[in-house]
Design a protein around this motif. Structure first.
Motif, mmCIF file in Angstrom:
data_model
loop_
_atom_site.group_PDB
_atom_site.id
_atom_site.type_symbol
_atom_site.label_atom_id
_atom_site.label_comp_id
_atom_site.label_asym_id
_atom_site.label_seq_id
_atom_site.Cartn_x
_atom_site.Cartn_y
_atom_site.Cartn_z
ATOM 1 N N ALA A 168 25.605 17.790 57.236
ATOM 2 C CA ALA A 168 26.372 16.683 57.650
ATOM 3 C C ALA A 168 26.312 16.259 59.312
ATOM 4 N N THR A 207 32.055 24.859 47.820
ATOM 5 C CA THR A 207 30.765 24.809 48.725
ATOM 6 C C THR A 207 29.480 25.607 48.211
ATOM 7 N N LYS A 265 34.863 18.271 55.130
ATOM 8 C CA LYS A 265 33.596 18.035 54.737
ATOM 9 C C LYS A 265 33.879 16.812 53.733
ATOM 10 N N GLY A 266 32.685 16.017 53.921
ATOM 11 C CA GLY A 266 32.633 14.745 52.988
ATOM 12 C C GLY A 266 33.348 13.558 53.835
ATOM 13 N N GLU A 267 34.028 13.781 55.081
ATOM 14 C CA GLU A 267 34.696 12.704 55.694
ATOM 15 C C GLU A 267 33.532 12.003 56.724
ATOM 16 N N SER A 268 33.456 10.867 56.728
ATOM 17 C CA SER A 268 32.724 10.174 57.658
ATOM 18 C C SER A 268 33.512 9.387 58.938
ATOM 19 N N ALA A 271 28.191 23.320 45.497
ATOM 20 C CA ALA A 271 27.499 22.087 46.473
ATOM 21 C C ALA A 271 26.010 22.710 46.754
#
Lengths: 174, 280
Positions: free
Chosen positions: B249, B28, B211-214, B31
């Motif tokens: 997000a 994180t 995180k990063g999952e849709s 990022a």
């Protein structure tokens, strides 16, 4: 963060030079109070009592820290949402508070009171409690210890980074 | 039938509430640094750098990332073949929360009554949601939800005629009203459908996504991408001081609803989306 170094308490001359968006590093003493303490102080004032905390010349930081570990003066110590204190702020400013420190926009009434009382509102970065705690060199409870995390504190800060969010002309960063 | 001691839950939850208050996922901070580099506004760059540094200090020195160490929200998915032993399940969950908040020097932010407002002194009770699922495992997801952002969450009972456009408007309105108080860059959990309480619960649950999952289906995933894009065009920026990054997000969950309604709930989370899952 860099910025203009300012010693507390604030003088009229210093407040005059501060403009919205200016980066400032504060050093000196601040009074820490948030929701429950504001309510109590406000109610004391309304009932005609002397405020239990000296508001004259004070810089109020809206914050409720996490508990300090043994070797530290304070725990995590970032700003809370200032808007929740808007109800009380005009009265506090009229009694001599020179600056408030928190996060987020203020009401029209607070902005008006800032101009009227020649004061300033600073924003600190929300969610930066660990980093900001490193700028606090001492802390002690001065009022309402029963409120726990909401007790009133006197803290000493060194190069505490803030941004001018509402200046004495009423300009706002938000 | 598999036996699980509730004492295991107490220990795991205590460890988890401490961990999530000192650490975000390992990548994180880097990022945040990448976001800082991409920001066009110098103040936004500086804020993102401060947030990245804050994460490093928190983790290294075991100082909570934020002084608002949250109200504990615990999601339990209990396999129907599990038999709990050694005591009451919810007492054990609250004991874990108590232990974690006391031993971890975390802030006690819970009051026993909305009007009397007396602090309970140990951050209990937690908000607990339980689902019964097939199998013999227990999935425990612990989150610590701060109220700067929780206060900015909203629920809208829209009409079916409002459609996707109405949902977008509701999400954007919530973000604009949240502004700096929600400590952006935010994560938005959006529940669409169900009824009044179901859509709120979906919004909360959506924040727990990795995180990063849709979203699993393409329509919802597209809505997430488009909403994120629109939110980042508001210019609210990191800490609400202006910039290109207002949200990290948007996580959408949908479910069946009534012929007369289109409920939408938006659960706002600050840049510190603290949660951890343990499978027992």
């Amino acid at each position: 963060m860099d910025g203009k170094r300012i010693s507390l308490p604030l003088t009229d001359e210093v407040i005059d030079t501060l403009r919205v968006g200016d980066k400032v590093l504060l050093s000196g003493e601040m009074t820490v109070a948030r929701d429950a303490a504001h309510k109590r102080i406000y109610e004391a004032i309304l009932s005609g009592e002397e405020p239990p905390v000296d508001l004259k010349g004070a810089v109020i930081y809206y914050m409720g820290p996490s508990p300090a570990r043994e070797d530290r003066p304070i725990g995590s110590a970032g700003p809370t949402t200032s808007g929740r204190m808007d109800k009380y702020t005009p009265t506090f400013l009229s009694l001599g508070v020179r600056a408030t420190v928190g996060k987020g926009a203020r009401s029209a009434e607070v902005t008006e009171a800032i101009v009227k009382n020649h004061a300033v509102y600073f924003a600190a970065v929300g969610g930066c409690g660990a980093l900001l705690s490193k700028c606090i060199t001492s802390s002690r409870v001065i009022c309402y210890p029963d409120l726990g995390a909401e007790a009133v504190l006197r803290i000493t800060v060194e190069d505490f980074p803030v941004i001018v969010a509402v200046d004495c002309t009423g300009s706002s960063i938000y | 039938m598999r036996e699980v001691s509730v004492k295991t839950l107490t220990e795991e939850i205590a460890t988890a509430v401490m961990w999530i208050n000192f650490n975000l996922e390992p990548d994180t901070a880097s990022a945040f640094c990448r976001i800082a580099l991409a920001e066009r506004d110098p103040v936004a760059r500086e804020v993102m750098e401060q947030l990245a540094k804050n994460l490093e200090v928190a983790s290294k020195e075991q100082i909570p990332i934020c002084q608002d160490t949250g109200m504990a929200v615990v999601f339990l998915e209990v396999g129907q073949d599990v038999h709990f032993t050694d005591g009451d399940l919810y007492t054990a969950v609250n004991e874990g929360v108590r232990k974690g908040y006391v031993e971890g020097f975390l802030r006690k932010s819970v009051v026993s009554d909305p009007f009397d407002r007396v602090n309970t002194g140990d951050n209990t009770p937690a908000v607990i949601h339980t689902d019964i699922v097939p199998g013999d495992k227990v999935k425990v997801t612990v989150s610590a939800k701060g109220f700067g952002s929780e206060n900015k969450s909203r629920l809208f009972m829209l009409n079916p005629a409002d459609g996707e456009e109405g949902v977008r408007a509701a999400v954007l309105q919530t973000v604009r009203e949240a502004g700096a108080s929600a400590c952006p860059p935010m994560t938005l959990g959006v529940g669409i459908g169900g009824n009044f309480e179901k859509c709120a619960l979906m919004a909360k649950h959506a924040l727990l996504r990795e995180k990063g999952e849709s979203a699993a289906n393409e329509r919802d995933a597209r809505l997430e991408r488009e909403l994120l894009d629109e939110i980042n065009k508001t210019g609210i920026g990191p800490a609400g001081l202006g910039g290109d990054t207002t949200a990290l997000a948007v996580n959408v969950e949908t479910c069946p609803t009534h012929i007369a309604g289109l409920p939408v709930a938006v659960n706002v989370c600050c840049h510190v989306n603290r949660h951890k899952t343990i499978i027992i």
